[in-house]
Enzyme design. Structure first.
Site, PDB file in Angstrom:
ATOM      1  N   ASP A  76       0.829  -1.204   0.000  1.00  0.00           N
ATOM      2  CA  ASP A  76       0.000   0.000   0.000  1.00  0.00           C
ATOM      3  C   ASP A  76       0.863   1.253   0.000  1.00  0.00           C
ATOM      4  O   ASP A  76       0.438   2.309   0.456  1.00  0.00           O
ATOM      5  CB  ASP A  76      -0.925  -0.016   1.235  1.00  0.00           C
ATOM      6  CG  ASP A  76      -2.046   1.001   1.132  1.00  0.00           C
ATOM      7  OD1 ASP A  76      -2.600   1.391   2.186  1.00  0.00           O
ATOM      8  OD2 ASP A  76      -2.358   1.443  -0.002  1.00  0.00           O
ATOM      9  N   LYS A  82       2.864   3.350  -5.639  1.00  0.00           N
ATOM     10  CA  LYS A  82       2.326   2.320  -6.560  1.00  0.00           C
ATOM     11  C   LYS A  82       3.386   1.845  -7.549  1.00  0.00           C
ATOM     12  O   LYS A  82       3.354   0.704  -7.961  1.00  0.00           O
ATOM     13  CB  LYS A  82       1.101   2.887  -7.290  1.00  0.00           C
ATOM     14  CG  LYS A  82       0.049   3.489  -6.329  1.00  0.00           C
ATOM     15  CD  LYS A  82      -0.249   2.599  -5.117  1.00  0.00           C
ATOM     16  CE  LYS A  82      -0.845   3.370  -3.951  1.00  0.00           C
ATOM     17  NZ  LYS A  82      -0.818   2.612  -2.659  1.00  0.00           N
ATOM     18  N   ASP A 102      -3.190  -3.021  -2.520  1.00  0.00           N
ATOM     19  CA  ASP A 102      -4.246  -2.012  -2.584  1.00  0.00           C
ATOM     20  C   ASP A 102      -4.072  -1.166  -3.849  1.00  0.00           C
ATOM     21  O   ASP A 102      -2.981  -1.086  -4.421  1.00  0.00           O
ATOM     22  CB  ASP A 102      -4.176  -1.105  -1.342  1.00  0.00           C
ATOM     23  CG  ASP A 102      -5.392  -0.180  -1.236  1.00  0.00           C
ATOM     24  OD1 ASP A 102      -5.256   0.884  -0.618  1.00  0.00           O
ATOM     25  OD2 ASP A 102      -6.458  -0.518  -1.792  1.00  0.00           O
ATOM     26  N   ASN A 103      -5.145  -0.515  -4.287  1.00  0.00           N
ATOM     27  CA  ASN A 103      -5.096   0.510  -5.340  1.00  0.00           C
ATOM     28  C   ASN A 103      -4.646   0.016  -6.707  1.00  0.00           C
ATOM     29  O   ASN A 103      -4.014   0.774  -7.457  1.00  0.00           O
ATOM     30  CB  ASN A 103      -4.165   1.655  -4.918  1.00  0.00           C
ATOM     31  CG  ASN A 103      -4.461   2.170  -3.553  1.00  0.00           C
ATOM     32  OD1 ASN A 103      -3.623   2.099  -2.646  1.00  0.00           O
ATOM     33  ND2 ASN A 103      -5.664   2.704  -3.370  1.00  0.00           N
ATOM     34  N   GLU A 138     -11.371   4.208  -1.340  1.00  0.00           N
ATOM     35  CA  GLU A 138     -11.837   4.508   0.014  1.00  0.00           C
ATOM     36  C   GLU A 138     -12.719   5.767   0.062  1.00  0.00           C
ATOM     37  O   GLU A 138     -12.396   6.789  -0.528  1.00  0.00           O
ATOM     38  CB  GLU A 138     -10.646   4.676   0.980  1.00  0.00           C
ATOM     39  CG  GLU A 138      -9.522   5.552   0.499  1.00  0.00           C
ATOM     40  CD  GLU A 138      -8.435   4.774  -0.214  1.00  0.00           C
ATOM     41  OE1 GLU A 138      -8.716   3.701  -0.769  1.00  0.00           O
ATOM     42  OE2 GLU A 138      -7.292   5.246  -0.236  1.00  0.00           O
TER      43      GLU A 138
HETATM   44  O1  77P Z   1       2.584   8.919  -0.638  1.00  0.00           O
HETATM   45  C1  77P Z   1       3.209   8.079  -0.072  1.00  0.00           C
HETATM   46  N1  77P Z   1       2.712   6.892   0.339  1.00  0.00           N
HETATM   47  C2  77P Z   1       1.332   6.659   0.191  1.00  0.00           C
HETATM   48  C3  77P Z   1       1.149   5.601  -0.869  1.00  0.00           C
HETATM   49  N2  77P Z   1      -0.296   5.482  -1.084  1.00  0.00           N
HETATM   50  C4  77P Z   1      -0.862   6.228  -2.006  1.00  0.00           C
HETATM   51  O2  77P Z   1      -0.218   7.013  -2.681  1.00  0.00           O
HETATM   52  C5  77P Z   1      -2.340   6.132  -2.163  1.00  0.00           C
HETATM   53  C6  77P Z   1      -2.997   7.111  -2.926  1.00  0.00           C
HETATM   54  C7  77P Z   1      -4.373   7.073  -3.091  1.00  0.00           C
HETATM   55  C8  77P Z   1      -5.050   8.104  -3.899  1.00  0.00           C
HETATM   56  C9  77P Z   1      -6.126   7.762  -4.716  1.00  0.00           C
HETATM   57  C10 77P Z   1      -6.778   8.724  -5.468  1.00  0.00           C
HETATM   58  C11 77P Z   1      -6.351  10.035  -5.418  1.00  0.00           C
HETATM   59  F1  77P Z   1      -6.996  10.991  -6.138  1.00  0.00           F
HETATM   60  C12 77P Z   1      -5.275  10.389  -4.607  1.00  0.00           C
HETATM   61  C13 77P Z   1      -4.629   9.434  -3.845  1.00  0.00           C
HETATM   62  C14 77P Z   1      -5.138   6.065  -2.476  1.00  0.00           C
HETATM   63  C15 77P Z   1      -4.483   5.088  -1.723  1.00  0.00           C
HETATM   64  O3  77P Z   1      -5.198   4.092  -1.111  1.00  0.00           O
HETATM   65  C16 77P Z   1      -3.097   5.106  -1.569  1.00  0.00           C
HETATM   66  O4  77P Z   1      -2.526   4.099  -0.837  1.00  0.00           O
HETATM   67  C17 77P Z   1       4.618   8.272   0.239  1.00  0.00           C
HETATM   68  C18 77P Z   1       5.091   9.540   0.403  1.00  0.00           C
HETATM   69  C19 77P Z   1       6.408   9.669   0.705  1.00  0.00           C
HETATM   70  O5  77P Z   1       6.977  10.837   0.936  1.00  0.00           O
HETATM   71  N3  77P Z   1       7.177   8.561   0.810  1.00  0.00           N
HETATM   72  C20 77P Z   1       6.635   7.356   0.618  1.00  0.00           C
HETATM   73  N4  77P Z   1       5.364   7.174   0.355  1.00  0.00           N
HETATM   74 MG    MG Z   2      -3.955   2.492  -0.520  1.00  0.00          MG
END
Ligand code: 77P
Ligand code: MG
Length: 214
Positions: A141, A144, A169-170, A199
């Site tokens: 998660d 991506k 996920d996603n 979600e």
């Molecule tokens: O953003 C980091 N992790 C979250 C990964 N998860 C996602 O990006 C994520 C995004 C969405 C999502 C869906 C639609 C939309 F319009 C915007 C966002 C949904 C989800 O369910 C996720 O799980 C991150 C930052 C960082 O600095 N270092 C390491 N990781």
């Molecule tokens: Mg997610």
């Protein structure tokens, strides 16, 4: 000072959830994210699918890639058998700091090891650092575009055994097309798509469950 969304999620947990009650922590986050501010937790609809896979696998060792505020960490850890262990990796220190407090509020700190850093750096160190042989369940998660390289890395580090379950996920939104193509076409995985929604929205999304065949 201006609070961040993860801080506001933690506030909602500390105001509305009962200490030591993981289900009330999950409910409090879902209520906040459905009624106040959207946030990227796996959420209640996909969360039920996550719960059913965790219960079916009944894992002794779990790896979660991407902790965020600890919502799915709490869901998974609350279903684990007594001596099971969940290691969750989070790259973002601000997310990690909030997640530690959410996990503690749920009373699950003894089952959870939160590790700060990049998955690509930590996956090769799992065995020596945490005494892990293989993972029974991996919940993907995080970023991506890291799903596929990290899955290949887990294979190379022999962290997967015949029957290990990957749950991603996603896979539709935001999407992980290269990962999906890989697990669906590789003879070393048996894959299954669980259609759901992003979600707290009506947008299509889903979880991909892939069993490693060894
Ligand atoms: O953003 C980091 N992790 C979250 C990964 N998860 C996602 O990006 C994520 C995004 C969405 C999502 C869906 C639609 C939309 F319009 C915007 C966002 C949904 C989800 O369910 C996720 O799980 C991150 C930052 C960082 O600095 N270092 C390491 N990781
Ligand atoms: Mg997610």
């Amino acid at each position: 000072t201006q609070s961040t969304r993860p801080q506001r999620i933690l506030d909602a947990v500390q105001k509305n959830a009962t200490r030591g009650d993981p289900r009330s922590v999950v409910k409090a986050i879902d209520h906040f994210c459905r009624n106040k501010e959207w946030a990227m937790n796996v959420g209640d609809e996909k969360g039920c699918i996550l719960d059913s896979v965790v219960s079916e696998v009944n894992p002794a060792t779990v790896l979660e890639l991407g902790t965020y505020c600890g919502y799915s960490t709490v869901r998974i850890a609350s279903l684990l058998p007594p001596h099971a262990k969940l290691i969750t990796l989070e790259f973002n220190p601000d997310f990690a700091a909030i997640a530690r407090q959410v996990i503690a509020w749920a009373g699950l700190e003894d089952k959870v090891q939160l590790v700060e850093g990049a998955s690509g750096d930590w996956i090769p160190k799992m065995k020596e650092q945490f005494g892990v042989k293989t993972f029974d369940l991996v919940f993907l998660d995080h970023w991506k575009n890291s799903y596929l390289p990290d899955t290949k890395l887990m294979e190379e580090c022999s962290l997967l055994r015949k029957g290990s379950v990957l749950l991603a996920d996603n896979v539709i939104c935001p999407g992980a097309p290269d990962y999906l193509e890989f697990v669906r076409s590789s003879p070393r995985y048996k894959s299954q798509y669980f259609k759901s929604h992003l979600e707290y929205t009506k947008v299509e999304d889903g979880l991909e469950k892939s069993v490693f065949l060894g």
